[in-house]
Design an enzyme around this catalytic site. Structure first.
Site, PDB file in Angstrom:
ATOM      1  N   ALA A  43       0.869  -1.198   0.000  1.00  0.00           N
ATOM      2  CA  ALA A  43       0.000   0.000   0.000  1.00  0.00           C
ATOM      3  C   ALA A  43       0.898   1.238   0.000  1.00  0.00           C
ATOM      4  O   ALA A  43       0.726   2.157   0.801  1.00  0.00           O
ATOM      5  CB  ALA A  43      -0.954  -0.004   1.190  1.00  0.00           C
ATOM      6  N   HIS A  50       2.907   4.595  -0.405  1.00  0.00           N
ATOM      7  CA  HIS A  50       2.562   6.002  -0.631  1.00  0.00           C
ATOM      8  C   HIS A  50       3.871   6.792  -0.689  1.00  0.00           C
ATOM      9  O   HIS A  50       4.966   6.220  -0.574  1.00  0.00           O
ATOM     10  CB  HIS A  50       1.615   6.503   0.457  1.00  0.00           C
ATOM     11  CG  HIS A  50       2.092   6.245   1.859  1.00  0.00           C
ATOM     12  ND1 HIS A  50       3.239   6.817   2.382  1.00  0.00           N
ATOM     13  CD2 HIS A  50       1.598   5.447   2.831  1.00  0.00           C
ATOM     14  CE1 HIS A  50       3.409   6.412   3.617  1.00  0.00           C
ATOM     15  NE2 HIS A  50       2.441   5.557   3.915  1.00  0.00           N
ATOM     16  N   LYS A  83       7.554   8.042  11.699  1.00  0.00           N
ATOM     17  CA  LYS A  83       6.149   8.103  12.115  1.00  0.00           C
ATOM     18  C   LYS A  83       5.868   6.974  13.112  1.00  0.00           C
ATOM     19  O   LYS A  83       5.161   7.152  14.077  1.00  0.00           O
ATOM     20  CB  LYS A  83       5.192   7.993  10.925  1.00  0.00           C
ATOM     21  CG  LYS A  83       3.762   8.208  11.396  1.00  0.00           C
ATOM     22  CD  LYS A  83       2.793   8.265  10.278  1.00  0.00           C
ATOM     23  CE  LYS A  83       2.158   6.933   9.990  1.00  0.00           C
ATOM     24  NZ  LYS A  83       1.478   6.285  11.104  1.00  0.00           N
ATOM     25  N   ASP A  84       6.471   5.812  12.853  1.00  0.00           N
ATOM     26  CA  ASP A  84       6.366   4.682  13.790  1.00  0.00           C
ATOM     27  C   ASP A  84       7.621   4.712  14.670  1.00  0.00           C
ATOM     28  O   ASP A  84       8.479   3.820  14.584  1.00  0.00           O
ATOM     29  CB  ASP A  84       6.259   3.368  13.017  1.00  0.00           C
ATOM     30  CG  ASP A  84       4.997   3.331  12.169  1.00  0.00           C
ATOM     31  OD1 ASP A  84       3.909   3.324  12.745  1.00  0.00           O
ATOM     32  OD2 ASP A  84       5.106   3.341  10.926  1.00  0.00           O
ATOM     33  N   ARG A  99      -3.072   3.925   6.256  1.00  0.00           N
ATOM     34  CA  ARG A  99      -4.419   3.863   6.853  1.00  0.00           C
ATOM     35  C   ARG A  99      -5.219   5.145   6.616  1.00  0.00           C
ATOM     36  O   ARG A  99      -6.411   5.163   6.892  1.00  0.00           O
ATOM     37  CB  ARG A  99      -4.323   3.542   8.345  1.00  0.00           C
ATOM     38  CG  ARG A  99      -3.820   2.110   8.584  1.00  0.00           C
ATOM     39  CD  ARG A  99      -3.906   1.701  10.042  1.00  0.00           C
ATOM     40  NE  ARG A  99      -3.714   0.263  10.209  1.00  0.00           N
ATOM     41  CZ  ARG A  99      -2.584  -0.308  10.632  1.00  0.00           C
ATOM     42  NH1 ARG A  99      -1.545   0.432  10.937  1.00  0.00           N
ATOM     43  NH2 ARG A  99      -2.504  -1.625  10.750  1.00  0.00           N
ATOM     44  N   HIS A 129       6.662   6.040   1.784  1.00  0.00           N
ATOM     45  CA  HIS A 129       7.524   4.885   1.482  1.00  0.00           C
ATOM     46  C   HIS A 129       8.532   5.246   0.387  1.00  0.00           C
ATOM     47  O   HIS A 129       9.698   4.843   0.446  1.00  0.00           O
ATOM     48  CB  HIS A 129       6.683   3.698   0.973  1.00  0.00           C
ATOM     49  CG  HIS A 129       5.730   3.136   1.979  1.00  0.00           C
ATOM     50  ND1 HIS A 129       4.369   3.224   1.842  1.00  0.00           N
ATOM     51  CD2 HIS A 129       5.946   2.456   3.132  1.00  0.00           C
ATOM     52  CE1 HIS A 129       3.781   2.616   2.859  1.00  0.00           C
ATOM     53  NE2 HIS A 129       4.715   2.155   3.655  1.00  0.00           N
ATOM     54  N   SER A 171       0.166   7.952   5.758  1.00  0.00           N
ATOM     55  CA  SER A 171      -0.010   6.605   6.309  1.00  0.00           C
ATOM     56  C   SER A 171      -0.902   5.810   5.369  1.00  0.00           C
ATOM     57  O   SER A 171      -1.850   6.371   4.777  1.00  0.00           O
ATOM     58  CB  SER A 171      -0.682   6.692   7.683  1.00  0.00           C
ATOM     59  OG  SER A 171      -1.201   5.437   8.053  1.00  0.00           O
TER      60      SER A 171
END
Ligand code: PAF
Length: 282
Positions: free
Chosen positions: A37, A39, A154-155, A192, A42, A190
């Site tokens: 997924a 974006h 972010k993580d 999500r 990444h 993200s």
């Protein structure tokens, strides 16, 4: 001229022969672990990886062991064709796309647990999550054998956990954190975010604004409790269900009452059915 494609490599022996060929030519290798997924966030990791190593492998594996029973594993967005097209544009050298049976064959029995760093923030809210992440990332590092592996800030808790694993297990790899990429209105990118309704998407940047307000108010060493309470109230009024909003030491991730060493503000909150996390330095 058409851009070269990025091959999807699905077996460990194929992966190892690619990497062996590169190594024989004296080339360095970077790994960007992802769950697909993809974006722009990444792709920023891939761009940075290309400055750090000659070859870039991007792993795409939606790891079942890091999702809780009520989490979104089965509906997590998967679109390999779109991901491969994005990776070709980003000039990644290979996508490592193992399946669940290859990663966790019958009899698989190992879990990596990291104490301390997982005691707070997302740790208690997502039991088993960081153990799942630590285990799969250790496998990915063993499979690819990169010189450097890149993870988004972010993580941030995940990044610290992986740095701890690499240090504790003497893994011969540099773990490199990359600053969070944001939308123009401040929302952290993200996978999500695509779950947000249009109305929720309008509200979502309030999360980053809350972090910024807390960072601003606590930078000089003032007590963090007041700014945290105010920001939590504002987020709740805006429609978020806040799971935590905390100022923590950037190394140990332990909560602090005042900032006296490098620290970050962390938040996790639900907006509708979507769980968002974010953090920024103080
Ligand atoms: O951040 C992610 O996408 C995942 O947690 C990771 C690091 C790829 C492990 O599955």
């Amino acid at each position: 001229m058409t851009a070269p494609s990025t091959p999807a490599i699905a077996t460990l022996s194929d992966l190892r022969s690619h990497v062996a060929r590169w190594r024989a030519a004296g080339e360095t290798v970077a790994l960007v672990p992802t769950m697909g997924a993809l974006h722009e966030g990444h792709l920023a990791l891939v761009a940075e990886a290309r400055t750090l190593a000659r070859r870039v492998v991007v792993s795409i594996f939606v790891n079942p062991t890091q999702f809780g029973p009520s989490e979104d594993f089965s509906v997590y967005p998967r679109d390999l064709a779109a991901d491969l097209a994005a990776l070709a544009r980003a000039e990644a050298d290979a996508a490592w796309t193992p399946d669940v049976a290859a990663m966790y064959p019958p009899g698989f029995a190992t879990r990596i647990e990291v104490a301390g760093l997982t005691d707070g923030l997302c740790g208690p809210l997502r039991p088993g999550h960081f153990s799942g992440v630590a285990t799969v990332v250790t496998k990915l590092l063993a499979q690819v054998g990169p010189d450097v592996a890149l993870f988004g800030q972010k993580d941030f808790q995940q990044l610290r956990v992986i740095q701890q694993v690499a240090a504790d297990l003497d893994l011969p790899v540099r773990i490199h954190g990359v600053p969070t990429l944001r939308e123009p209105d401040g929302l952290a990118l993200s996978s999500r975010n695509r779950y947000l309704t249009e109305a929720e998407r309008q509200v979502a940047p309030a999360l980053q604004a809350a972090l910024a307000a807390v960072a601003e108010a606590t930078r000089g060493g003032a007590p963090v409790a007041g700014p945290l309470a105010e920001a939590t109230a504002r987020l709740t009024a805006a429609g978020f269900t806040v799971q935590y909003l905390a100022v923590c030491d950037a190394r140990t991730l332990a909560p602090v009452e005042r900032v006296s060493a490098p620290a970050r503000v962390f938040v996790a909150a639900y907006l509708g059915r979507t769980r968002l996390i974010d953090n920024i330095p103080v």
